[in-house]
Design a protein around this motif. Structure first.
Motif, PDB file in Angstrom:
ATOM      1  N   ALA A 177       0.741   3.927  -2.922  1.00 25.37           N
ATOM      2  CA  ALA A 177       0.414   5.318  -2.580  1.00 25.37           C
ATOM      3  C   ALA A 177       1.488   6.261  -3.135  1.00 25.37           C
ATOM      4  N   THR A 217      -4.120   1.667   1.242  1.00 25.07           N
ATOM      5  CA  THR A 217      -3.692   2.644   0.227  1.00 25.07           C
ATOM      6  C   THR A 217      -4.570   3.892   0.299  1.00 25.07           C
ATOM      7  N   ALA A 240       0.832  -1.210   0.000  1.00 24.26           N
ATOM      8  CA  ALA A 240       0.000   0.000   0.000  1.00 24.26           C
ATOM      9  C   ALA A 240       0.865   1.259   0.000  1.00 24.26           C
TER      10      ALA A 240
END
Lengths: 216, 253
Positions: free
Chosen positions: B107, B136, B103
């Motif tokens: 991101a 995320t 995540a």
């Protein structure tokens, strides 16, 4: 691969089709009816048969040429990365003075010759890597669907900019990664076509194809 | 038009019988057939359809892992993604990689690549974590639409139908947003030879996780991985009377 061996495999694994943007041309291609179309890549008897498909950029150029025969009348044409040969065949069909189909893959040149025979057309072939060459003997250059990767697109574009000072450059492309906004700013859109359904199926994500020339 | 980032994970193929390693540290992956996580295939398919509908401008596929992750990315490219980013994570580090790490990578890439929409599968069929989309979204502070079974473009953003307990929920979200794909969102297309060949020409960028500033130190320790208990063998009885008396004996009737 020798021509004889190629021809028998070519006839076995391709089918003649007019289901594309230039039905005036009958082309032997790896169509959805051919087992190879849905086979895993490692089962292909050909190494990377790029010539087995009619790429959207090539379709756009061939369509444009067939619709504007005057633009190549009496011209000497070079089709770079000719693949199945359709761009070159379109130019031959509208009576260009000389047509050379060029590809570094010999199989593409064999396929082009066989497709030319199928349409009773005559084109010359060359397997020399001409990128960077001044191409003095030609009036127009066709680039069908070659803007795929960034490094190659850079190399190609610099060369085409130089050539465009003296000759017509036609670029066919469905909007691939290498056709960046920066490059588009140096180009002029000549035509846009909706891709036939079968072509969409071979080009996931794309729906239209375009022809451009370089601004001079 | 939107730029879409899709996360794809290489997992043990759904049809393979899973074997636990003798030391119970995990499952056997060597020499085992792998393929793209089926829910991620659905995520890629949705992104490509958004592109075909001219809602998305570009589809970027991302995968984290050792060199073999590139095979999964090529499949995503053959399905219609425009380009790929391979986040290199070495074998040993990959073994302890967790949804939090993935995540953080997604991101960071979403910001670097200026994407408007992240689509991932709702979970991977190997670890069944079901966390990547949610984390995320939290890291980016974007809205999330998880377990999506339908995604439609509306003026303000997207209308997403979600599969929830006992039915469907319809929500509206602005973009940027994170979506996780559920089983009924679509039926992914096969990668055919013409598309596989074209995928070979599409760009794939390599980047190391540490260059994205993501610390891969594990936050969860796996104590033990066990096989499910083996089913007890049954017995064949000669006639109905014996069956009835056996059932009475066992206190079942």
């Amino acid at each position: 691969m020798l021509l004889k061996e190629f021809t028998s495999l070519f006839l076995k694994h391709t089918k003649p089709t007019r289901s594309h943007l230039t039905p005036e041309l009958l082309l032997r291609l790896i169509t959805a009816d051919c087992p190879l179309w849905s086979a895993p890549a490692n089962q292909s008897p050909f190494k990377d048969p790029f010539w087995g498909f009619y790429w959207p950029g090539g379709q756009a150029i061939a369509r444009y040429i067939l619709d504007s025969a005057d633009s190549v009348n009496n011209c000497k044409i070079l089709d770079v990365g000719c693949g199945c040969g359709a761009g070159a065949l379109a130019a031959a069909k509208v009576n260009a003075k000389l047509v050379v189909a060029n590809d570094i893959d010999l199989c593409a040149l064999y396929a082009t010759k066989l497709n030319a025979d199928l349409n009773d057309l005559r084109v010359e072939t060359s397997s020399v890597n001409l990128i960077g060459n001044d191409c003095n003997e030609f009036d127009a250059i066709f680039i069908g669907d070659m803007f795929y990767d960034e490094d190659f697109a850079n190399l190609l574009f610099d060369w085409l900019i130089k050539l465009s000072k003296k000759k017509m450059v036609l670029i066919g492309d469905p909007g691939r990664h290498g056709l960046t906004d920066r490059r588009r700013n140096q180009m002029r859109l000549l035509a846009q076509y909706e891709m036939p359904k079968v072509t969409c199926k071979e080009n996931n994500g794309f729906t239209h194809t375009t022809v451009w020339t370089l601004k001079t | 038009m939107a730029r879409v980032l899709v996360g794809v994970k290489r997992v043990i193929d759904y049809a393979v019988k899973i074997r636990v390693k003798p030391d119970k540290s995990g499952v056997v992956t060597d020499g085992v057939k792998h393929s793209m996580n089926p829910f991620d295939e659905i995520a890629v398919e949705e992104a490509v359809r958004l592109k075909e509908k001219k809602i998305a401008k570009e589809v970027i596929a991302v995968s984290c892992g050792p060199a073999q992750a590139q095979e999964t990315l090529r499949t995503a490219l053959a399905m219609g993604a425009d380009r790929a980013i391979h986040v290199e994570v070495s074998g040993p580090e990959y073994e302890t990689m967790q949804p939090l790490h993935v995540a953080k990578i997604l991101a960071k890439l979403s910001q670097d690549e200026k994407v408007d929409l992240v689509i991932v599968g709702k979970q991977a069929i190997d670890d069944d974590s079901n966390q990547t989309a949610q984390i995320t979204a939290a890291l980016l502070d974007w809205p999330q639409a998880t377990f999506a079974s339908k995604v439609e473009k509306t003026d303000a953003g997207l209308t997403v139908t979600r599969e929830i307990d006992g039915g469907l929920e319809v929500i509206k979200t602005k973009i940027p947003a994170v979506i996780s794909a559920d089983l009924r969102l679509n039926e992914p297309r096969y990668a055919t030879l013409p598309n596989i060949m074209k995928a070979k020409k599409k760009p794939m960028k390599k980047v190391a996780a540490k260059d994205l500033g993501v610390d891969l130190a594990p936050r969860i320790k796996i104590i033990s991985v066990e096989d499910p208990p083996v089913r007890q063998a049954g017995a064949v009885v000669p006639d109905v009377d014996t069956l009835v008396s056996k059932l009475k004996e066992g206190g079942h009737i």
